[in-house]
Design an enzyme around this catalytic site. Structure first.
Site, short mmCIF file in Angstrom:
data_model
loop_
_atom_site.label_atom_id
_atom_site.label_comp_id
_atom_site.label_asym_id
_atom_site.label_seq_id
_atom_site.Cartn_x
_atom_site.Cartn_y
_atom_site.Cartn_z
N ARG A 18 -24.82 -8.00 34.38
CA ARG A 18 -26.26 -8.05 34.10
C ARG A 18 -26.92 -9.24 34.77
O ARG A 18 -28.05 -9.13 35.27
CB ARG A 18 -26.50 -8.06 32.59
CG ARG A 18 -26.25 -6.69 31.95
CD ARG A 18 -26.11 -6.82 30.44
NE ARG A 18 -26.01 -5.53 29.76
CZ ARG A 18 -24.92 -4.75 29.76
NH1 ARG A 18 -23.83 -5.13 30.41
NH2 ARG A 18 -24.92 -3.60 29.11
N ARG A 123 -15.64 10.16 36.37
CA ARG A 123 -16.34 9.76 35.14
C ARG A 123 -17.75 10.35 35.09
O ARG A 123 -18.43 10.43 36.10
CB ARG A 123 -16.37 8.23 35.04
CG ARG A 123 -14.94 7.69 34.89
CD ARG A 123 -14.91 6.21 34.76
NE ARG A 123 -15.53 5.77 33.53
CZ ARG A 123 -15.76 4.50 33.24
NH1 ARG A 123 -15.42 3.55 34.10
NH2 ARG A 123 -16.32 4.17 32.10
N GLN A 178 -24.59 0.99 28.61
CA GLN A 178 -24.84 1.21 30.04
C GLN A 178 -26.04 2.14 30.23
O GLN A 178 -26.93 1.88 31.05
CB GLN A 178 -23.62 1.84 30.70
CG GLN A 178 -22.40 0.94 30.71
CD GLN A 178 -21.17 1.63 31.25
OE1 GLN A 178 -21.19 2.83 31.54
NE2 GLN A 178 -20.10 0.89 31.40
N ASP A 327 -13.60 -1.12 24.20
CA ASP A 327 -12.68 -1.56 25.25
C ASP A 327 -11.41 -2.21 24.69
O ASP A 327 -10.43 -2.41 25.41
CB ASP A 327 -13.37 -2.56 26.19
CG ASP A 327 -14.53 -1.92 26.93
OD1 ASP A 327 -14.52 -0.69 27.12
OD2 ASP A 327 -15.48 -2.65 27.31
N LYS A 354 -13.16 6.90 29.80
CA LYS A 354 -13.13 5.55 30.40
C LYS A 354 -12.35 5.61 31.72
O LYS A 354 -12.20 6.68 32.30
CB LYS A 354 -12.53 4.57 29.40
CG LYS A 354 -13.44 4.35 28.17
CD LYS A 354 -14.73 3.65 28.58
CE LYS A 354 -15.66 3.48 27.41
NZ LYS A 354 -16.97 2.92 27.79
N ARG A 358 -7.93 7.20 27.85
CA ARG A 358 -7.18 6.14 27.17
C ARG A 358 -6.53 6.62 25.87
O ARG A 358 -5.50 6.06 25.47
CB ARG A 358 -8.09 4.94 26.89
CG ARG A 358 -8.37 4.15 28.15
CD ARG A 358 -9.19 2.89 27.88
NE ARG A 358 -9.38 2.16 29.13
CZ ARG A 358 -10.37 1.29 29.34
NH1 ARG A 358 -11.26 1.06 28.39
NH2 ARG A 358 -10.47 0.67 30.50
N ARG A 401 -6.96 -1.98 31.60
CA ARG A 401 -6.71 -2.34 30.19
C ARG A 401 -5.36 -1.80 29.71
O ARG A 401 -4.71 -2.40 28.86
CB ARG A 401 -7.85 -1.87 29.29
CG ARG A 401 -9.18 -2.52 29.70
CD ARG A 401 -10.13 -2.81 28.57
NE ARG A 401 -11.44 -3.12 29.11
CZ ARG A 401 -11.88 -4.35 29.42
NH1 ARG A 401 -11.11 -5.39 29.23
NH2 ARG A 401 -13.08 -4.53 29.94
C1 S3P Z 1 -20.39 -1.85 28.98
C2 S3P Z 1 -20.54 -0.92 27.99
C3 S3P Z 1 -19.44 -0.09 27.49
C4 S3P Z 1 -18.08 -0.67 27.87
C5 S3P Z 1 -18.03 -1.10 29.31
C6 S3P Z 1 -19.09 -2.14 29.59
C7 S3P Z 1 -21.58 -2.59 29.44
O1 S3P Z 1 -19.56 1.18 28.06
O2 S3P Z 1 -17.06 0.26 27.61
O3 S3P Z 1 -16.76 -1.64 29.60
O4 S3P Z 1 -21.42 -3.62 30.12
O5 S3P Z 1 -22.70 -2.17 29.11
P1 S3P Z 1 -20.57 2.26 27.44
O6 S3P Z 1 -21.89 1.62 27.37
O7 S3P Z 1 -20.60 3.42 28.38
O8 S3P Z 1 -19.99 2.60 26.11
#
Ligand code: S3P
Length: 442
Positions: A18, A123, A178, A327, A354, A358, A401
């Protein structure tokens, strides 16, 4: 074996992504310190360079494994002067890069092509591409991709032609930070108001960083966020990234499972949307003390002390708890495997989408190692045992992971597992194996 010592884990990956991406919301020189050395963050930097941001290259890349410098500057031309990329943006293994940058370019009147590695190509991207299209962005898939997948689209590679966006109201059905962040970046480029309602709490790094760098938004109690078009770029900012709790989680699990362990993990981010690992291990009876909680650039940061206390009890993780530690579930499963009781995870079907499936991977690897584990559609159930045989093959599917979980399993199981590969660890934590070696003793 036990783990002892003091460690500063590398910078938080989510916050690092970010910090780099939101530099595009300002105009001028942004300074970031403590950036994650993860290959995923280097992927974000390389995509942003193609959009015209000037990101300094690592000075010591020949000597260190890091592909991106931990302290760097970003020269940003501002949201209105991004460049049309000449070549495709390659997001490597990083879903966060592909999804959030899709939101960033959705309001730009040029075409951006995205691609990723074989894991990322599998994905689901429709969760961002569908709502962004509803705001007015156009998405195209290459002919070959359509041929291979029949009518199924929604996967990389794809091209976005951005332009005139219209704000909308979204009630998201997936609790994804995300997706939320991608839509917020689109909303900052759209006419009218964009309203995003989340089904459950998620990490709130975006909101905290928006507040810290001065991007206006409104937030209400029920996880609803509203943004409007950003008329003026944010002022250039300086940001310091705390340590990554998702990386610390591996050492924390080792410490609370291995008698005689005592670790101090310095300056770890303890965002309320990430604390599942601390809460669940605490419920299981672990002694975990986040000490000296302070705020750094809008994020809560603590030194986390993790000590062996007694054998852990069983626990259940379900529903709305899952996004708070999605995660960490692979490594948490190791704590479950050694607990005195039953450890159950449900409501975690997202784990199948993921870097690998997983859920299936945890179940197969632990079962092969002698753990009594049952696969559920959206989770698993483990009957804990004090002794775990190990000595079995451990497949990683190229998933970082799963590879790091295997290295921790090797400290806990009677016989080491045969790990398929550990190369993938560079995706989030180059240097992990060295740090573990430094902390472990017989
Ligand atoms: C993340 C949000 C999570 C996480 C990923 C990083 C982020 O995914 O699993 O490793 O930085 O916003 P999701 O928002 O798709 O759940």
């Amino acid at each position: 074996m036990r783990v002892k010592g003091i460690l500063s884990v590398p910078g938080d990956k989510s916050i690092s992504h970010r910090a780099l991406m939101f530099a595009a919301l300002s105009r001028g020189t942004v300074r970031i310190t403590g950036l994650s050395p993860a290959e995923d963050c280097a992927s974000t930097a390389s995509c942003l360079r193609r959009l015209g941001l000037g990101i300094s290259q690592p000075e010591q890349s020949a000597r260190t494994s890091a592909m991106i410098a931990s302290n760097l500057t970003v020269e940003s031309p501002g949201l209105h002067d991004l460049s049309a990329p000449v070549r495709a943006l390659y997001a490597g293994n990083s879903g966060t890069t592909m999804r959030i940058i899709s939101g960033l370019v959705s309001g730009q009147s040029f075409t951006t092509t995205f691609d990723g590695d074989s894991s990322l190509r599998r994905r689901p991207m429709s969760r961002v591409l569908v709502p962004l299209s509803q705001m007015g962005m156009k998405v195209d898939y290459p002919r070959e991709a359509e041929d291979v997948r029949g009518t199924a689209v929604g996967f990389a590679p794809f091209s976005i032609t951005g332009g005139h966006l219209q704000g909308r109201e979204f009630n998201l059905d997936i609790a994804s930070a995300q997706v939320q962040t991608a839509l917020l970046l689109a909303g900052l480029q759209a006419e009218g108001e964009t309203v995003i309602r989340m089904p459950a709490r998620v990490r709130d790094h975006t909101e905290r960083m928006f507040k810290y760098i001065g991007i206006p938004f409104e937030q209400s109690e029920d996880s609803t966020i509203r943004v409007r078009k950003l008329e003026e770029p944010a002022a250039p900012f300086s940001l310091s990234v705390p340590g990554d709790l998702s990386s610390a989680a591996f050492f924390i699990v080792a410490a609370v499972c291995l008698p005689g362990s005592d670790l101090l993990l310095k300056s770890v981010g303890v965002n309320p949307g990430r604390r599942l690992i601390l809460e669940v291990l605490g419920q299981m009876g672990a002694e975990l003390n986040p000490e000296t909680v302070s705020e750094v650039c809008g994020e809560p940061v603590a030194d986390v002390r993790a000590r062996y206390n007694k054998r852990l009890k069983g626990a259940t993780v379900s529903g709305d708890q899952v996004p708070l530690g999605i995660d960490e579930i692979p490594v948490l499963a190791l704590a479950g495997a050694t607990c005195d009781g039953v450890f159950t995870v449900t409501g975690a079907a997202e784990l199948r989408h993921k870097e690998s499936d997983r859920l299936r991977a945890i179940v197969d690897n632990l079962r092969a190692a002698g753990v009594e584990i049952e696969e559920l559609e959206d989770g698993f159930r483990i009957q804990g045992s004090q002794r775990i045989r190990g000595g079995s093959p451990w497949r990683t599917y190229g998933d970082h992971r799963l590879a790091m979980t295997a290295l921790i399993a090797n400290c806990i199981f009677e016989q080491p597992v045969q790990i398929e590969e550990t190369d993938s660890i560079r995706i989030s934590y180059p240097g992990f194996a060295e740090h573990l070696r430094f902390l472990v003793s017989e």
